[in-house]
Design an enzyme around this catalytic site. Structure first.
Site, PDB file in Angstrom:
ATOM      1  CD  GLU A 260      -3.005  -1.118   0.406  1.00 23.84           C
ATOM      2  OE1 GLU A 260      -3.166  -0.073  -0.260  1.00 23.84           O
ATOM      3  OE2 GLU A 260      -3.737  -2.106   0.298  1.00 23.84           O
ATOM      4  CB  CYS A 294      -1.953   7.097   1.297  1.00 30.06           C
ATOM      5  SG  CYS A 294      -3.221   6.075   2.022  1.00 30.06           S
TER       6      CYS A 294
HETATM    7  P1  NAD Z   1       8.009   5.457   4.787  1.00 28.22           P
HETATM    8  O1  NAD Z   1       8.042   4.638   3.545  1.00 28.22           O
HETATM    9  O2  NAD Z   1       9.144   6.351   5.056  1.00 28.22           O
HETATM   10  O3  NAD Z   1       7.882   4.511   6.057  1.00 28.22           O
HETATM   11  C1  NAD Z   1       6.904   3.522   6.168  1.00 28.22           C
HETATM   12  C2  NAD Z   1       7.423   2.418   7.052  1.00 28.22           C
HETATM   13  O4  NAD Z   1       8.562   1.824   6.433  1.00 28.22           O
HETATM   14  C3  NAD Z   1       7.879   2.889   8.428  1.00 28.22           C
HETATM   15  O5  NAD Z   1       7.601   1.875   9.356  1.00 28.22           O
HETATM   16  C4  NAD Z   1       9.384   3.023   8.243  1.00 28.22           C
HETATM   17  O6  NAD Z   1      10.105   2.902   9.450  1.00 28.22           O
HETATM   18  C5  NAD Z   1       9.665   1.862   7.335  1.00 28.22           C
HETATM   19  N1  NAD Z   1      10.891   1.984   6.552  1.00 28.22           N
HETATM   20  C6  NAD Z   1      11.518   3.118   6.161  1.00 28.22           C
HETATM   21  N2  NAD Z   1      12.618   2.803   5.450  1.00 28.22           N
HETATM   22  C7  NAD Z   1      12.686   1.454   5.395  1.00 28.22           C
HETATM   23  C8  NAD Z   1      13.585   0.535   4.809  1.00 28.22           C
HETATM   24  N3  NAD Z   1      14.659   0.933   4.124  1.00 28.22           N
HETATM   25  N4  NAD Z   1      13.333  -0.780   4.948  1.00 28.22           N
HETATM   26  C9  NAD Z   1      12.262  -1.198   5.628  1.00 28.22           C
HETATM   27  N5  NAD Z   1      11.373  -0.386   6.213  1.00 28.22           N
HETATM   28  C10 NAD Z   1      11.585   0.937   6.093  1.00 28.22           C
HETATM   29  O7  NAD Z   1       6.627   6.219   4.751  1.00 28.22           O
HETATM   30  P2  NAD Z   1       6.051   7.206   5.862  1.00 28.22           P
HETATM   31  O8  NAD Z   1       6.677   8.517   5.644  1.00 28.22           O
HETATM   32  O9  NAD Z   1       6.134   6.596   7.201  1.00 28.22           O
HETATM   33  O10 NAD Z   1       4.515   7.225   5.475  1.00 28.22           O
HETATM   34  C11 NAD Z   1       4.003   8.047   4.508  1.00 28.22           C
HETATM   35  C12 NAD Z   1       3.845   7.289   3.202  1.00 28.22           C
HETATM   36  O11 NAD Z   1       2.977   6.179   3.389  1.00 28.22           O
HETATM   37  C13 NAD Z   1       3.180   8.148   2.163  1.00 28.22           C
HETATM   38  O12 NAD Z   1       3.795   7.965   0.920  1.00 28.22           O
HETATM   39  C14 NAD Z   1       1.750   7.609   2.131  1.00 28.22           C
HETATM   40  O13 NAD Z   1       1.076   7.823   0.931  1.00 28.22           O
HETATM   41  C15 NAD Z   1       1.975   6.168   2.391  1.00 28.22           C
HETATM   42  N6  NAD Z   1       0.741   5.553   2.887  1.00 28.22           N
HETATM   43  C16 NAD Z   1       0.083   4.705   2.064  1.00 28.22           C
HETATM   44  C17 NAD Z   1      -1.099   4.125   2.481  1.00 28.22           C
HETATM   45  C18 NAD Z   1      -1.836   3.185   1.584  1.00 28.22           C
HETATM   46  O14 NAD Z   1      -2.679   2.467   2.086  1.00 28.22           O
HETATM   47  N7  NAD Z   1      -1.580   3.150   0.293  1.00 28.22           N
HETATM   48  C19 NAD Z   1      -1.601   4.386   3.755  1.00 28.22           C
HETATM   49  C20 NAD Z   1      -0.899   5.261   4.586  1.00 28.22           C
HETATM   50  C21 NAD Z   1       0.300   5.832   4.126  1.00 28.22           C
END
Ligand code: NAD
Length: 487
Positions: A260, A294
């Site tokens: 997602e 999102c």
């Molecule tokens: P992010 O990708 O930075 O982080 C998401 C998760 O991934 C966190 O738990 C983070 O610690 C982890 N993470 C970060 N780097 C990683 C790596 N190298 N390896 C493994 N895990 C890692 O995103 P964010 O800033 O926390 O959240 C915002 C983003 O999430 C936005 O792009 C938003 O659109 C998206 N989002 C999508 C949905 C959906 O259902 N499509 C829902 C909510 C948020």
């Protein structure tokens, strides 16, 4: 109701890792700080998992796997139903915790808890509805028997913007399917996930079925988990950039992935739309969670005949919002998650203004404590501006006029994302035609909210793979097993 700020004493929170049914310290003893975005102050110090802790969590999930998969679907359903009841009973407490660590406005926090709890109820109901198939092969040589089996140990990675709902939207279907899991919440908001794990133990979830490890080393820790052949499922919610990285890593052990990812939702208003409904829908699509969603409307395309009126009405509604801490229930727009998030929104808004966009309201980060950006409306944003390409993730509405239906569709689809889209029109035929043409996994037609536990939530193009919610969400954790039968 008592004031949200008095419902919870942060000093009493569980701040360990949650492994094998208990809150435990990190093997290294390390901790990291979690902050309240409304005042920038430290809220708690949380155990910081390293690779040894990841291994402990994985062992716990593996130890619990056989027994959990062997429980009857009814038994799994009953435990999930108890999770639902407990979370509903403690809704205000959870809303306070979410608002403390994420900053969101009280109504948004309450809304999130209700939504999050519903995933427990929905998947309690779905757990007993995993239906297989029997058919006759085309040549009549045998029968084809298909049954569904749990995929196995699931790694769940969640973002900070919905710390409860993103967790339960994964944990509940995983458990309903018979999988055990390791959840890695975002480092900005680990406390809600830790509290959910403790609640689940209280509700009767056996030790090791749900493990939560917070960490400041997300990359190496998740890589270690994905390199272990015992892990069979990855469900990730977060940015597209990290999603792509994890898809590559999951390829190593050919792990099933649900993704997602990011969005860039268009919100189209046709001349024949009901203006009141369109403004109300726009406020919901834009301002739920202060724009940190999102599914948030990122780009408003408004047909020329309604453009000025819509722009004026939306500016009025945005300007009327009360900005401040979510712990005061009167506030409707909370802070952004970090100072970096404020800087990003500021950069995008300044860039658009430099390129000739017209500022209607807002447009400057707020002074004082906390990480606040005010509700902002910018009109006449030139096509090609960064703010139309990047996820804003803040309380900023960006308006662009259009002339024809074909132009609106082309503008809306001109992005690598395809999560949510919204359109408002008084002509149902046009509504359905445009909904068909929009390249997105979800469409709100005369409606500013698409999220629903019973519906398949997810995106196409670079917004993701697979669906969460509905029956589809359960199938993400099940594998079909086919038996060729002669009788
Ligand atoms: P992010 O990708 O930075 O982080 C998401 C998760 O991934 C966190 O738990 C983070 O610690 C982890 N993470 C970060 N780097 C990683 C790596 N190298 N390896 C493994 N895990 C890692 O995103 P964010 O800033 O926390 O959240 C915002 C983003 O999430 C936005 O792009 C938003 O659109 C998206 N989002 C999508 C949905 C959906 O259902 N499509 C829902 C909510 C948020």
């Amino acid at each position: 109701m008592s004031s949200p700020s008095t419902l919870l004493d942060p000093a009493t929170l569980d701040t360990g890792l949650y492994i094998a049914g208990a809150s435990v310290a990190a093997a290294s003893g390390a901790r990291f700080a979690v902050h309240n975005p409304a005042d920038g102050r430290e809220l708690a110090q949380v155990a910081d998992a390293d690779l040894d802790d990841a291994a402990r969590a994985l062992d716990a999930a593996a130890d619990a796997a056989r027994d959990w998969a062997a429980r009857t679907p009814r038994a799994r359903a009953e435990v999930l139903l108890r999770c639902f009841s407990l979370m509903k009973e403690r809704a205000d407490w959870f809303a306070t915790l979410i608002s403390l660590e994420n900053g969101k406005a009280w109504d948004d926090a309450r809304g999130e808890v209700a939504y999050a709890a519903e995933f427990f109820r929905w998947y309690a109901e779905e757990a007993v509805r995993v239906i297989g198939e029997v058919s006759v092969s085309p040549a009549s040589t045998n029968r084809i028997l298909v049954q569904y089996q749990p995929m196995g140990i699931s790694v769940l990675v969640t973002p900070w913007n919905f710390p409860a709902a993103m967790a339960t939207r994964k944990i509940a279907p995983a458990l309903a399917a018979g999988c055990t899991c390791i959840l890695k919440p975002a480092a900005e908001t680990p406390l809600t996930a830790l509290a959910i794990a403790a609640l689940m133990t209280e509700a009767g979830v056996p030790a090791g079925v749900v493990n939560v490890i917070a960490t400041t080393q997300a990359g190496p820790l998740v890589s270690t988990l994905l390199a272990d052949p015992r892990v069979r499922k990855l469900s990730f919610t977060g940015s597209t950039a990290v999603g792509k990285l994890l898809l590559r890593e999951a390829a190593g052990q050919v792990i099933s992935c649900s993704m997602e990812l990011g969005g860039n939702a268009p919100f189209i208003v046709f001349d024949d739309a009901d203006l009141d409904a369109a403004v109300e829908g726009a406020m919901l699509a834009k301002m739920r969670n202060g724009g940190e969603a999102c599914t948030a409307a990122n780009r408003f395309y408004v047909q020329r005949g309604l453009y000025e009126a819509f722009s004026a009405r939306l500016s009025e509604a945005m300007a009327a919002l009360k900005v401040g801490t979510g712990l005061d229930a009167a506030n409707q727009c909370g802070p952004l998650i970090t100072p970096a998030a404020v800087a990003k929104v500021d950069r995008l808004v300044r860039g658009a203004l430099d390129q000739g966009a017209r500022l209607r309201i807002g447009g400057q980060p707020l002074d004082g404590e906390g990480w606040f950006y005010p509700p902002t409306v910018i009109a006449d944003v030139p096509v090609g501006a960064d703010i139309l390409r990047e996820e804003i993730f803040g309380p900023v509405a960006v308006l662009v006029p259009f002339e024809t239906e074909a132009e609106a569709i082309a503008l809306a689809n001109g992005t690598e994302y395809g999560l949510a889209a919204y359109l408002f029109t008084g002509d149902l035929q046009r509504g359905l035609r445009v909904a068909d043409a929009l390249e997105s996994g979800m469409v709100g037609l005369n409606r500013g909210l698409v999220s629903d536990v019973a519906a398949p939530f997810g995106g196409i193009k670079q917004s993701g793979l697979g669906r969460e919610g509905g029956h589809h969400g359960l199938m993400e954790y099940l594998e079909p097993k086919y038996v060729a039968l002669s009788w």
